[in-house]
Design a protein around this motif. Sequence first.
Motif, PDB file in Angstrom:
ATOM      1  N   MET B 244      12.848  14.281 -53.431  1.00  0.00           N
ATOM      2  CA  MET B 244      13.742  13.342 -52.771  1.00  0.00           C
ATOM      3  C   MET B 244      14.576  12.593 -53.817  1.00  0.00           C
ATOM      4  O   MET B 244      15.792  12.423 -53.657  1.00  0.00           O
ATOM      5  N   ARG B 248      18.591  12.911 -54.060  1.00  0.00           N
ATOM      6  CA  ARG B 248      19.489  11.762 -53.958  1.00  0.00           C
ATOM      7  C   ARG B 248      20.385  11.654 -55.179  1.00  0.00           C
ATOM      8  O   ARG B 248      21.561  11.322 -55.057  1.00  0.00           O
ATOM      9  N   TYR B 399      12.462   7.765 -43.491  1.00  0.00           N
ATOM     10  CA  TYR B 399      13.259   8.830 -44.094  1.00  0.00           C
ATOM     11  C   TYR B 399      13.058  10.050 -43.213  1.00  0.00           C
ATOM     12  O   TYR B 399      12.122  10.092 -42.408  1.00  0.00           O
ATOM     13  N   ASP B 403      12.526   9.384 -39.326  1.00  0.00           N
ATOM     14  CA  ASP B 403      13.531   8.574 -38.631  1.00  0.00           C
ATOM     15  C   ASP B 403      13.781   9.096 -37.218  1.00  0.00           C
ATOM     16  O   ASP B 403      14.461   8.456 -36.432  1.00  0.00           O
ATOM     17  N   ILE B 464       8.281   7.623 -50.520  1.00  0.00           N
ATOM     18  CA  ILE B 464       7.694   8.175 -49.303  1.00  0.00           C
ATOM     19  C   ILE B 464       6.294   7.609 -49.122  1.00  0.00           C
ATOM     20  O   ILE B 464       5.739   6.974 -50.019  1.00  0.00           O
TER      21      ILE B 464
END
Lengths: 175, 527
Positions: B244, B248, B399, B403, B464
Motif C-alpha cells: 500500500m 501510494r 481503506y 470502505d 492497515i
Amino acid sequence: MLRLFKKILTTGIVTENIKPVSRTEQGREDELERMGVEVKRLIDRKFAGSIAIRQVDAGSCNGCELEIHALNNPYYDIERFGIHFVASPRHADVLLVTGPVSRHMQAALLRTYQATPDPKWVVAVGDCAACGGEFGESYACCGAVSNVIPVDAVISGCPPTPLALMKGVLGMIKR
Amino acid sequence: MNDMNWTLSFERLLAAADVTVETLPPPSNNILLWQFSASDWQKLAEQARSYGLRWSAGWAIQEDNVFWVHALFEKQGIYLLTRSIIDYAKPELPSQSTVYPAANRSERHTQDMFGIKFTDHPDNRPWTRHKAWDRHDYPLRKDFAVQGRPEVITPPDTEYAFVKSYGAGTYEIPVGPVHAGIIEPGHFRFQAVGELILNLEERLGYVHKGVEKIAEGRNPEALARLAGRVSGDTTVGHCWAACMAMERAAKVDIPPRAALIRGILAERERIANHLGDIGAICNDVAFVFGQMQFTRLRENWLRTQAGIFGHRLLMDCVIPGGVKSDISAADCDAVKHDISRLRKELSDIITALDLNSSLEDRLYTAGYLSEDMAAAYGTVGYVGRASGQDFDVRRDAAYAPYDRVTVKVAMETQGDIASRLWIRYKEIMVSMKLIERFLGLLEPGDIVANWQVPEAGSLGLGIIDGWRGEIVSFVRFGADNLIDRFYPRDPSQLNWPALEKLVLNNIVPDFPVCNKSLNGSYSGNDL
C-alpha cells in the motif's frame, strides 16, 4: 462438562493413521502414513524408542515456528513416532535450528549447542537456516546455520510444511 | 466520524502555543505532513498529548547531510505525519517520550540505528543494538556498509543495565533468550518476592535481522517479499501495508477485485492466528481440550489456504499492484464451506470453554491492563480493544475493500486475559462475516494494476489493521524504482511495553499465559 465430553467424542480421533494404509485418503496423508512407520521403526532401533528435540529460534521470522508447532497438533501428532520436544538443550538429542542466525543470537546458539550432550544432531530448518534466505549475510545476520555450528541435515522451505519437516527428520535419522 | 476539522483547531492551538507549523504536500492521500523546527519538537508532543492525539509511530531517514525525523499521530481515524529536520553534524532532537511513553523504545531504536540523540530521554540505554556493531557505528546511515564489520563471534551483551531490586527476600529470575518452548527469543528479567512478580523488564533485539538496511536498493517485488517476512505470522498484513505504501508513492490504484482478495487473505490470517492463540492460552493453563480442538481447527483452516492460495501461511500472495493469484468460483465455495464448518465447530467448543470453571479460575482478573495504562502506551489491536481502546483502522481510517462494508469492532473492557481471549473469539466471528461480504462483492476483473515507476523521493505510507492491530509501513523511493527507505512498525512495538505492566502483581507461573494473551512479535519488534 458434558458438552466437553460430547465434543471429544464427536470429534473422534483425527490423527492421520500410520497403519493400516487407508484406501480412501490419497496423496500426502498416505505419505505421512508410510513415513511415520519408517520413522518409528528407525527411532525404535537407533534411539531406543524416542528422540528428544530442542527447537532453537536463532533469528527466524516465526513462520517456521508456526509449522513446527503444527507437528504437535492432533493431525500430525509427532509424539506417537517417538519424537518429542524438550525444554532444555541438556535433554536433547537433536537441535532444530531456524532463522538466518542473527548476530545477537550467535553466542546463545553456540552455548545451546555446547549444552547439548553428545552424540547430537543439528537440523537447519527453513530457507533462512539453510542458506540465509531472504535475509542473507549482513551486519546483523550470520546467514546459514552451518556458518555457526555444524549441521547434519537441512530442511528447506519458507516455511517447510509439517510434512516436509517430518521428511527432513526422517532423512536425518537415516544417515 | 468528524471531518478534517480537528487538524484545523489543532493548528490554531499550536499557533497559540508559539509553535510554527510548515505545511508540506501530503505524502499519501488523507495524511497531512507538517514540519516543525527541532526546538519545537517536544512542545509539539505536549500539545498533541493535551489535544488527545495518539502517538502511533516514529522513524528517521537520512537525506544527504540531514536527518528527517518523523512522528505519526492519529485521532478519530485521521493521521497527522510530523517531521523535523536536524543536522548530520549535530544530530540532536528533544525527546517526545517524556510526554508519550509509547515513543520510548522507538526513539532508542532511532538512536541505535542513526546515532540521533534524543535529549532529556528518560532511558538512554541502547535498545536494538547489542554487540553486533560498535556503539559509534550506526547501521542506517548511508555510509555504513550493509556487511558491517562483524566479529567472528558476536559476544553476548552483558553490559545492559537492568533495573535492580534490593531488600530482603527479593530475587531475580533471568529468562531467555532461548526459552523453554517453541517460541521466539527474547530476554525477560523478573524481580520477584515469593511467587509474586514485583517488576518485569523486557530486553528484546535478539532477532534483529537488519530488515530496514537490507530493504534499501530493492525493487518493489523484492521489498514485498521481505515485508512478508518481517513477522511470519503477519505475512499478509506486513506485505499489504508495504505494498500500500509503495502503491501510494507510485500513485497506483489497485483493481477492486484485488482489494477484495486482499481483504479475504487478511481476514483469513486473522482467524488462523486467533485460533492458534486461543488454543495456546488454553495450553498455558493446562486445559488441553481447548488446545487440541483449536490447533485442529487451525490445521483445517491452513489446509484450505494451501489448497486455494498455494501457501499454508499465505506468504507472497500480496504483490505490488494487486494479488498474485485469482480465486475461482469453486474456491469461493470452498471458502464459504470452510466458514460454515468453523461456525458449527466453534459453537460447540466455545460453549464448553465458557462453562469451564478451571479456565475461569485462571483467566479472569489475571494479567489485568487498565484502560488508562492501555491508552498511555497507545496499545492497539486486541490488546488495546480488550482494555477499552476503541480503535480499528478498518473502521476508523477505512481503506479498500473495508470502505465498502460496515466493520463492527469487537470490544471488551475488563482488560484481563479472559477479555483478550474473548475478544479474539469475537474477532473471528466478525472476520468470517467480512469474508462472506467480500465474496459477495467479488466481480470479474483484473487482479494486478500496471506498475508506474515513481519519481525519486516519492513517499508513501501504508496503514492497515493487521491481526495484531494497526500496522504502519513507510516507504521512500530512490531513483529507478528502487527503495531508499523502508520502515515497518509492527503493532507489537506498541503492545510489548504493556506486558511489563500487566504482569505486575501476578505470580511468576502465570507469566507464560500473560505473555501469550498479548502475543507480541519478537521478529516484528526487533526488525
